[in-house]
Design an enzyme around this catalytic site. Structure first.
Site, short mmCIF file in Angstrom:
data_model
loop_
_atom_site.label_atom_id
_atom_site.label_comp_id
_atom_site.label_asym_id
_atom_site.label_seq_id
_atom_site.Cartn_x
_atom_site.Cartn_y
_atom_site.Cartn_z
N ASN A 140 29.62 -22.95 38.23
CA ASN A 140 29.04 -21.63 37.91
C ASN A 140 27.51 -21.65 37.83
O ASN A 140 26.90 -22.72 37.75
CB ASN A 140 29.64 -21.14 36.59
CG ASN A 140 30.96 -20.43 36.80
OD1 ASN A 140 30.99 -19.27 37.17
ND2 ASN A 140 32.05 -21.16 36.59
N HIS A 145 16.97 -41.83 28.26
CA HIS A 145 16.12 -42.94 27.82
C HIS A 145 16.77 -43.64 26.64
O HIS A 145 17.49 -43.02 25.85
CB HIS A 145 14.73 -42.43 27.42
CG HIS A 145 13.99 -41.87 28.58
ND1 HIS A 145 13.33 -42.67 29.49
CD2 HIS A 145 13.82 -40.60 29.01
CE1 HIS A 145 12.78 -41.91 30.43
NE2 HIS A 145 13.06 -40.64 30.16
N LYS A 181 34.71 -33.56 19.44
CA LYS A 181 35.91 -34.23 18.89
C LYS A 181 37.12 -33.40 19.29
O LYS A 181 36.99 -32.19 19.53
CB LYS A 181 35.86 -34.26 17.36
CG LYS A 181 34.65 -34.94 16.78
CD LYS A 181 35.03 -36.29 16.23
CE LYS A 181 33.92 -36.90 15.40
NZ LYS A 181 32.99 -37.73 16.09
#
Ligand SMILES: CC(C)(COP(=O)(O)OP(=O)(O)OC[C@H]1O[C@@H](n2cnc3c(N)ncnc32)[C@H](O)[C@@H]1OP(=O)(O)O)[C@@H](O)C(=O)NCCC(=O)NCCS
Length: 180
Positions: free
Chosen positions: A66, A97, A159
């Site tokens: 999309n 990083h 989660k």
């Protein structure tokens, strides 16, 4: 060479991704990334891909990507299966990083998205993550670890918040005109 590679990417992000006619935009999309049959990469999808290889970002069949999605194939790869739905404004990163590095070192990892995954809007997926077959990532999540098949995951960090009950028998076929 570096100048040309950056210029080529600029052409995609500044011009080709803004072409409103699907057949013409997809012609250019397929010059930069691998896209399977019947998959739709909408307007205003951004690529980060400083390599000439089209295999840095691979999208299977019957997928929809999309508007506002960012696909990072700079160093490692994004591999997307079939019937995958990536909603608006999702960022998929394969590089970051190391915050502990003295040299601002780069850490990378592939992102693998298996068949029938739905990534809802405004999700960020970090490097080195696999989204298992048929899982759903709820809107606004930041995915830092693998998500297992048919799980529904949400929140920051993501989660499991539920289980998907679908038998995943659908085929995505969505190619709207002038979709921005
Ligand atoms: C995934 C989604 C569909 C919810 O799935 P669901 O199975 O219906 O979830 P429920 O509404 O039953 O909620 C289950 C639990 O997860 C929580 N939850 C729901 N959405 C959540 C989200 N985005 N982030 C964190 N938690 C969420 C609910 O609060 C609920 O918690 P509780 O059990 O403590 O009450 C929804 O979160 C979502 O992402 N919708 C997509 C919106 C969108 O992007 N639309 C545009 C593309 S079409």
């Amino acid at each position: 060479m570096t100048f040309l590679v950056h210029f080529r990417l600029y052409l995609f992000n500044a011009f080709f991704t803004k072409i409103p006619f699907n057949f013409l935009r997809m012609f250019f999309v397929r010059r930069y990334i691998t896209v399977g049959k019947n998959s739709f990469v909408s307007m205003n999808v951004k690529l980060l891909n400083l390599q000439l290889s089209k295999s840095q970002i691979c999208i299977g069949d019957n997928c929809i990507i999309n508007p506002g999605v960012l696909l990072d194939g700079r160093i490692d790869k994004i591999i997307i299966g079939n019937n995958v739905d990536i909603s608006r404004d999702v960022y998929i990163y394969t590089a970051q990083h190391d915050p502990h590095s003295d040299n601002h070192e780069v850490k990378t990892g592939n992102v693998i998205i298996e068949d029938h995954v739905w990534v809802a809007s405004r999700v960020t997926i970090l490097p080195n993550v696999t989204l298992g077959r048929g899982c759903v990532i709820a809107c606004g999540a930041i995915v830092t670890k693998d998500v297992k098949s048919l799980a529904i995951a949400g929140g920051i960090p993501a989660k499991q918040i539920g289980d998907r009950k679908s038998n995943l028998s659908y085929t995505i076929n969505y190619q709207p005109p002038f979709y921005t």
